[in-house]
Design a protein around this motif. Structure first.
Motif, short mmCIF file in Angstrom:
data_model
loop_
_atom_site.label_atom_id
_atom_site.label_comp_id
_atom_site.label_asym_id
_atom_site.label_seq_id
_atom_site.Cartn_x
_atom_site.Cartn_y
_atom_site.Cartn_z
N ALA A 1 6.43 5.59 -17.79
CA ALA A 1 7.70 4.81 -18.16
C ALA A 1 8.02 4.00 -16.95
CB ALA A 1 8.75 6.00 -18.36
N VAL B 1 10.71 2.30 -15.48
CA VAL B 1 12.19 2.69 -15.12
C VAL B 1 12.43 2.56 -13.73
CG1 VAL B 1 12.43 4.04 -16.99
CG2 VAL B 1 11.50 5.13 -15.12
N MET C 1 17.80 6.26 -19.07
CA MET C 1 17.81 7.29 -20.11
C MET C 1 16.50 7.95 -19.91
SD MET C 1 18.74 8.15 -23.10
CE MET C 1 18.00 8.59 -24.98
N VAL D 1 13.88 11.38 -20.63
CA VAL D 1 13.53 12.74 -21.30
C VAL D 1 12.51 13.16 -20.82
CG1 VAL D 1 13.10 13.91 -23.69
CG2 VAL D 1 15.19 12.43 -23.40
N VAL E 1 10.17 18.07 -23.69
CA VAL E 1 10.96 18.14 -24.87
C VAL E 1 11.01 17.01 -25.65
CG1 VAL E 1 12.36 20.00 -23.83
CG2 VAL E 1 13.00 17.64 -23.34
N ARG E 2 10.17 16.10 -25.46
CA ARG E 2 10.31 14.71 -26.48
C ARG E 2 9.96 14.91 -27.81
NH1 ARG E 2 7.58 10.30 -22.28
NH2 ARG E 2 9.11 10.74 -20.65
N ARG F 1 12.00 15.58 -30.38
CA ARG F 1 12.67 16.46 -30.92
C ARG F 1 14.21 16.14 -31.20
NH1 ARG F 1 10.89 21.58 -27.03
NH2 ARG F 1 9.10 21.10 -26.78
N LEU G 1 16.19 14.52 -28.85
CA LEU G 1 17.04 14.83 -27.80
C LEU G 1 17.51 13.45 -27.28
CD1 LEU G 1 18.65 15.90 -25.45
CD2 LEU G 1 16.75 16.33 -24.03
N GLY G 2 16.51 12.24 -27.51
CA GLY G 2 16.94 11.01 -27.20
C GLY G 2 18.08 10.56 -27.98
N GLU G 3 18.08 10.71 -29.27
CA GLU G 3 18.97 10.40 -30.23
C GLU G 3 20.47 11.22 -29.79
OE1 GLU G 3 17.87 10.54 -34.21
OE2 GLU G 3 20.08 10.65 -34.76
N ALA H 1 9.01 3.53 -27.01
CA ALA H 1 9.64 4.68 -27.80
C ALA H 1 11.06 4.22 -27.70
CB ALA H 1 9.21 6.12 -27.43
N ARG I 1 12.16 1.69 -30.14
CA ARG I 1 12.31 2.34 -31.61
C ARG I 1 13.56 2.88 -31.77
NH1 ARG I 1 6.97 3.09 -30.50
NH2 ARG I 1 7.13 5.38 -30.24
N LEU I 2 13.95 3.79 -30.68
CA LEU I 2 15.01 4.59 -30.71
C LEU I 2 16.44 3.67 -30.87
CD1 LEU I 2 16.52 7.49 -30.58
CD2 LEU I 2 16.36 7.02 -28.05
N TYR I 3 16.38 2.57 -29.93
CA TYR I 3 17.75 1.89 -29.94
C TYR I 3 17.80 1.23 -31.38
CZ TYR I 3 17.03 3.36 -25.21
OH TYR I 3 16.68 3.94 -24.14
N ARG J 1 16.83 1.99 -34.21
CA ARG J 1 17.06 3.02 -35.14
C ARG J 1 18.29 3.55 -35.23
NH1 ARG J 1 15.84 8.50 -34.70
NH2 ARG J 1 14.43 8.34 -32.94
C1 LIG Z 1 12.77 6.85 -24.95
C2 LIG Z 1 12.95 8.42 -24.80
C3 LIG Z 1 14.25 8.86 -23.89
C4 LIG Z 1 13.00 9.05 -26.24
O1 LIG Z 1 13.36 10.43 -26.03
P1 LIG Z 1 13.05 11.58 -27.58
O2 LIG Z 1 13.73 12.80 -26.83
O3 LIG Z 1 11.43 11.73 -27.43
O4 LIG Z 1 13.85 10.48 -28.54
P2 LIG Z 1 13.85 11.33 -30.10
O5 LIG Z 1 13.24 12.80 -29.97
O6 LIG Z 1 15.11 11.21 -30.30
O7 LIG Z 1 12.84 10.38 -30.89
C5 LIG Z 1 11.61 9.95 -30.27
C6 LIG Z 1 10.65 10.10 -31.62
O8 LIG Z 1 10.84 11.33 -31.82
C7 LIG Z 1 10.77 11.47 -33.51
N1 LIG Z 1 11.65 13.00 -33.61
C8 LIG Z 1 12.74 12.91 -33.45
N2 LIG Z 1 12.99 14.43 -33.87
C9 LIG Z 1 11.85 14.83 -34.32
C10 LIG Z 1 11.51 16.26 -34.90
N3 LIG Z 1 12.30 17.24 -35.08
N4 LIG Z 1 10.17 16.12 -35.35
C11 LIG Z 1 9.26 15.12 -35.36
N5 LIG Z 1 9.56 14.20 -34.47
C12 LIG Z 1 10.87 13.84 -34.12
C13 LIG Z 1 11.61 10.24 -33.70
O9 LIG Z 1 11.61 9.90 -35.14
C14 LIG Z 1 11.05 9.38 -32.68
O10 LIG Z 1 9.98 8.75 -33.45
P3 LIG Z 1 9.50 7.36 -33.04
O11 LIG Z 1 9.06 6.94 -31.48
O12 LIG Z 1 8.05 7.34 -33.94
O13 LIG Z 1 10.31 6.16 -33.71
C15 LIG Z 1 11.67 9.01 -23.99
O14 LIG Z 1 10.15 8.77 -24.95
C16 LIG Z 1 11.57 8.62 -22.58
O15 LIG Z 1 12.14 9.60 -21.75
N6 LIG Z 1 10.48 7.92 -22.17
C17 LIG Z 1 10.28 7.72 -20.65
C18 LIG Z 1 11.45 6.92 -20.34
C19 LIG Z 1 12.07 5.68 -20.89
O16 LIG Z 1 11.08 4.69 -21.48
N7 LIG Z 1 13.30 5.44 -21.17
C20 LIG Z 1 13.93 4.52 -21.59
C21 LIG Z 1 14.40 3.33 -20.83
S1 LIG Z 1 15.39 2.36 -21.50
#
Ligand SMILES: CC(C)(COP(=O)(O)OP(=O)(O)OC[C@H]1O[C@@H](n2cnc3c(N)ncnc32)[C@H](O)[C@@H]1OP(=O)(O)O)[C@@H](O)C(=O)NCCC(=O)NCCS
Length: 178
Positions: free
Chosen positions: A34, A36, A97, A99, A103-104, A106, A108-110, A137, A140-142, A144
């Motif tokens: 990442a 960051v 931000m 995670v 635990v990614r 699942r 938690l990011g959302e 990722a 995509r999250l923001y 979405r």
């Molecule tokens: C970006 C970040 C915070 C996302 O955290 P996360 O907890 O994985 O986020 P979510 O679980 O809400 O969503 C991530 C993906 O999982 C998917 N997902 C969420 N719940 C799910 C579940 N129960 N089962 C399967 N997939 C799931 C989402 O649809 C999303 O899919 P996509 O990436 O293909 O669009 C994480 O990847 C991270 O910490 N990255 C490194 C640091 C970083 O880059 N931070 C951003 C700086 S601005």
């Protein structure tokens, strides 16, 4: 009772154990590639030094910090930078931000983003801005979650291994959001 495997809470003070745990999350994200603010290798000392500054800002009200915890401890975090110029009292920057990889993907990011928006409202901030590596990722999250994509700046920063990366700016107008 919530079914979530984690709990989210705002920290108004950050102790040494929490600084250690937040440093571990930061190191995990950087080691996972990442971009960051930090380059590899990220030592524990540099990561702890970063979080000590954040802790001082939190204590002084310059930042607002959220953490997510599960049975193994702190597994995610996000913060709002509140100490902006006096002509932007309604605004905050959303930053660090993170995670943990364990635990990614699942939700938690959302969950952290929803909590950060609620925390912003509590702080009286109704316009949020962030930037994130283009194509990751986070972007995509923001998108979405309804954040507005402003545009891309090429060659904005480096990935932890030194490769250049573009950044995408987003904003969220909470005054206009439901
Ligand atoms: C970006 C970040 C915070 C996302 O955290 P996360 O907890 O994985 O986020 P979510 O679980 O809400 O969503 C991530 C993906 O999982 C998917 N997902 C969420 N719940 C799910 C579940 N129960 N089962 C399967 N997939 C799931 C989402 O649809 C999303 O899919 P996509 O990436 O293909 O669009 C994480 O990847 C991270 O910490 N990255 C490194 C640091 C970083 O880059 N931070 C951003 C700086 S601005």
């Amino acid at each position: 009772m919530s079914d979530s495997p984690w709990t989210l809470r705002r920290l108004h003070a950050v102790d040494d154990a929490q600084i250690d745990a937040l440093a571990a999350v930061l190191i995990d994200c950087v080691e996972g590639g990442a971009s960051v603010s930090f380059m590899l290798p990220l030592t524990r000392e540099r990561a702890v030094a970063f979080w000590r500054k954040v802790a001082a800002d939190v204590a002084a009200g310059r930042r607002a910090l959220l953490v997510a915890e599960d049975g193994e401890g702190i597994c995610g975090t996000v913060q709002l930078v509140l100490d902006l110029p006096e002509n932007q009292p309604h605004r905050a920057d959303l930053a660090k931000m993170l995670v943990h990889r364990r635990v990614r993907r699942r939700g938690l990011g959302e969950a952290l983003m929803h909590a950060a928006e609620s925390m912003a409202r509590e702080c009286g901030r109704t316009l949020l801005v962030l930037d994130t590596v283009t194509g990751d990722a986070g972007e995509r999250l923001y998108a979405r979650l309804g954040w507005t994509r402003v545009g891309v700046i090429p060659r904005f920063a480096l990935m932890p291994d030194g490769a250049p990366c573009a950044t995408t700016y987003f904003y969220r107008d909470l005054a206009a959001a439901p």
